[in-house]
Design an enzyme around this catalytic site. Structure first.
Site, short mmCIF file in Angstrom:
data_model
loop_
_atom_site.label_atom_id
_atom_site.label_comp_id
_atom_site.label_asym_id
_atom_site.label_seq_id
_atom_site.Cartn_x
_atom_site.Cartn_y
_atom_site.Cartn_z
N ASP A 29 0.79 -1.24 0.00
CA ASP A 29 0.00 0.00 0.00
C ASP A 29 0.82 1.29 0.00
O ASP A 29 0.45 2.27 0.67
CB ASP A 29 -0.97 0.02 1.20
CG ASP A 29 -1.96 -1.13 1.17
OD1 ASP A 29 -1.86 -1.98 0.27
OD2 ASP A 29 -2.81 -1.21 2.08
N GLU A 77 -4.60 -0.85 -1.38
CA GLU A 77 -5.92 -0.89 -0.74
C GLU A 77 -6.86 0.03 -1.51
O GLU A 77 -6.49 1.16 -1.81
CB GLU A 77 -5.84 -0.43 0.73
CG GLU A 77 -7.19 -0.45 1.42
CD GLU A 77 -7.12 -0.01 2.89
OE1 GLU A 77 -6.02 0.20 3.42
OE2 GLU A 77 -8.21 0.15 3.49
N LYS A 134 -6.70 -4.92 -3.07
CA LYS A 134 -7.37 -5.55 -1.92
C LYS A 134 -8.40 -4.59 -1.31
O LYS A 134 -8.13 -3.40 -1.19
CB LYS A 134 -6.33 -5.98 -0.88
CG LYS A 134 -5.47 -4.86 -0.30
CD LYS A 134 -4.36 -5.42 0.58
CE LYS A 134 -3.53 -4.35 1.23
NZ LYS A 134 -4.21 -3.51 2.21
N LYS A 137 -7.67 -4.62 4.86
CA LYS A 137 -6.35 -4.26 5.37
C LYS A 137 -5.34 -5.37 5.07
O LYS A 137 -4.19 -5.10 4.76
CB LYS A 137 -6.43 -4.00 6.89
CG LYS A 137 -7.43 -2.93 7.30
CD LYS A 137 -7.24 -1.62 6.56
CE LYS A 137 -8.23 -0.56 7.01
NZ LYS A 137 -8.19 0.64 6.14
N VAL A 162 3.13 0.32 4.26
CA VAL A 162 2.41 1.08 5.29
C VAL A 162 0.98 0.56 5.45
O VAL A 162 0.41 0.02 4.51
CB VAL A 162 2.38 2.58 4.92
CG1 VAL A 162 3.80 3.13 4.86
CG2 VAL A 162 1.66 2.85 3.60
N THR A 163 0.42 0.78 6.67
CA THR A 163 1.07 1.26 7.87
C THR A 163 1.39 0.08 8.77
O THR A 163 0.72 -0.95 8.72
CB THR A 163 0.18 2.27 8.64
OG1 THR A 163 -1.01 1.61 9.09
CG2 THR A 163 -0.19 3.45 7.80
N CYS A 167 -2.24 -2.24 7.86
CA CYS A 167 -2.18 -3.20 6.74
C CYS A 167 -0.97 -4.12 6.81
O CYS A 167 -1.06 -5.29 6.40
CB CYS A 167 -2.23 -2.45 5.42
SG CYS A 167 -3.85 -1.68 5.16
N GLN A 207 7.64 -13.08 22.21
CA GLN A 207 7.25 -14.47 22.50
C GLN A 207 7.91 -15.44 21.51
O GLN A 207 7.27 -16.36 20.99
CB GLN A 207 5.73 -14.64 22.47
CG GLN A 207 4.99 -13.70 23.43
CD GLN A 207 3.49 -13.86 23.33
OE1 GLN A 207 2.93 -14.84 23.81
NE2 GLN A 207 2.86 -12.90 22.69
N1 TIU Z 1 -2.67 0.48 4.26
C1 TIU Z 1 -3.13 0.78 5.46
O1 TIU Z 1 -2.45 0.65 6.46
N2 TIU Z 1 -4.41 1.31 5.54
C2 TIU Z 1 -4.84 2.13 6.53
O2 TIU Z 1 -5.99 2.52 6.56
N3 TIU Z 1 -3.93 2.51 7.46
C3 TIU Z 1 -4.09 3.41 8.46
O3 TIU Z 1 -3.19 3.52 9.28
N4 TIU Z 1 -5.18 4.16 8.51
#
Ligand code: TIU
Length: 237
Positions: A29, A77, A134, A137, A162-163, A167, A207
């Site tokens: 993403d 996304e 996709k 997430k 990210v993030t 995702c 863990q």
């Molecule tokens: N790609 C992804 O992480 N989508 C999000 O919506 N991330 C946020 O941190 N909002």
């Protein structure tokens, strides 16, 4: 020809046993809607500039991975223009300034085909590199990502993008439950929230590596270097 084995990548909680013949790089993403002003990330109230720190390291990882001949897979996304693949629970969440599908400076927010939905120029996919669109997430949910990995014999994922806590985490959790070994490159993933980024990475390796491994990209790049030197040696007369 099978790949030579690279050395293990120094990682937490233990060295990652990189197997170039079964590893793929996943770039999650890295879209304008998350990294540029005017997109989904900013509409949720975030400072998007913080994510841009990942671009430089990720670019080096992308180039070295391509040079080493490992597969590269990108994800985005986003949703269909009629929003039929966006559950109301997602559409209505967060009371953002602008919602998914609303017009913005980079086109309709998080809608496939719009300028903002596409991957940033710095990390543009090469022809032939799969791009997984996709609706959620995680990269597996509602996509053919799993089938694509199976068809290519991939069992290890080098995870970037990210993030960190959204995702990236969701994809790592999905992959881990499906039997993939995930190595998350800590300087190639980013969050709008430094605290979530730090803890998100810690959660993966805690863990005994409950969800996977984490490493600096420099250590992954060093392993690829050794691999390249090994194959040059192997092909020498
Ligand atoms: N790609 C992804 O992480 N989508 C999000 O919506 N991330 C946020 O941190 N909002």
């Amino acid at each position: 020809m099978p790949h030579a084995h690279a050395p293990s990548v120094p990682a937490a909680p233990a060295p990652f046993p990189l197997d170039p013949g079964s590893a793929a790089l996943v770039v999650i993403d890295m879209q304008r809607d998350f990294l540029d002003p005017g997109g989904f990330g900013e509409s949720l109230g975030n400072d998007v500039s913080i994510l841009r720190r990942t671009i430089g390291p990720l670019r080096r990882v992308l180039e070295a991975t391509r040079a080493a001949g490992l597969p590269v897979i990108h994800t985005r996304e986003g949703h269909l223009p009629d929003l039929s693949d966006c559950p109301p629970s997602k559409l209505n969440r967060g009371a953002p300034a602008a919602r998914i599908g609303d017009p913005g400076p980079n086109g309709r927010i998080l809608i496939r085909g719009e300028y903002g939905h596409d991957i940033i120029d710095e990390l543009a996919p090469l022809p032939g590199e799969p791009v997984i669109d996709k609706p959620g997430k995680g990269a597996f949910h509602g996509t053919d990502f799993g089938a694509l990995l199976a068809a290519r014999g991939v069992s290890q994922l080098i995870v970037t993008g990210v993030t960190t806590e959204v995702c990236v985490h969701t994809t790592v959790r999905e992959a881990n439950d499906r039997g993939f070994e995930c190595l998350v490159l800590s300087d190639c993933v980013g969050s709008y929230f430094p605290e979530f980024h730090r803890v998100g990475l810690a959660m993966i390796a805690a863990q005994g590596g409950i969800l996977g491994w984490t490493a600096e990209s420099a250590d992954y790049l060093a392993a690829l270097e050794v691999l390249g030197a090994g194959s040059r040696t192997a092909s020498a007369p």
